[in-house]
Motif scaffolding. Structure first.
Motif, PDB file in Angstrom:
ATOM      1  N   LYS A  65       0.837  -5.086  -5.864  1.00  0.00           N
ATOM      2  CA  LYS A  65       0.990  -3.780  -5.239  1.00  0.00           C
ATOM      3  C   LYS A  65       0.819  -3.930  -3.730  1.00  0.00           C
ATOM      4  N   SER A  66       1.316  -2.952  -2.991  1.00  0.00           N
ATOM      5  CA  SER A  66       1.204  -2.962  -1.528  1.00  0.00           C
ATOM      6  C   SER A  66      -0.246  -3.096  -1.096  1.00  0.00           C
ATOM      7  N   SER A  98       5.862   3.479  -6.092  1.00  0.00           N
ATOM      8  CA  SER A  98       4.986   2.395  -5.639  1.00  0.00           C
ATOM      9  C   SER A  98       5.809   1.126  -5.449  1.00  0.00           C
ATOM     10  N   TYR A  99       5.496   0.417  -4.376  1.00  0.00           N
ATOM     11  CA  TYR A  99       6.195  -0.837  -4.118  1.00  0.00           C
ATOM     12  C   TYR A  99       5.389  -2.007  -4.673  1.00  0.00           C
ATOM     13  N   TYR A 100       6.103  -2.954  -5.257  1.00  0.00           N
ATOM     14  CA  TYR A 100       5.512  -4.180  -5.785  1.00  0.00           C
ATOM     15  C   TYR A 100       6.213  -5.356  -5.135  1.00  0.00           C
TER      16      TYR A 100
END
Length: 87
Positions: free
Chosen positions: A42-43, A74-76
């Motif tokens: 995760k970020s 959400s960015y991964y």
């Protein structure tokens, strides 16, 4: 034919139940063991790992220096890309 439960029977039952509860609690508190670390971070984890700001993580993403996925907002980020780039 009636069966009579004795104090000894109750004591043995109590000991058995205590053992079952002890094992269940120990399994619940034991950290999950994985053979392989997660492939995606995760970020927040990337920021903590590299000690960089959210803007720096965004720059990595927009400059396409690391692979990323967006899941439900959400960015991964790919762990391997982060390690190759910085570590």
């Amino acid at each position: 034919m009636e069966e009579i439960i004795t104090k000894d029977d109750l004591r043995q039952f109590g000991l058995l139940m205590a053992d079952i509860v002890r094992v269940a609690v120990a399994e619940a508190l034991e950290p999950k063991k994985t053979d392989k670390e997660s492939e995606w971070l995760k970020s927040k984890d990337v920021r903590r790992l590299l000690d960089i700001s959210a803007g720096s993580v965004q720059n990595l993403r927009t400059s396409q220096k690391v692979r990323f996925k967006k899941v439900l907002g959400s960015y991964y980020y790919n762990r391997e890309d982060i390690h190759k780039l910085f570590l």
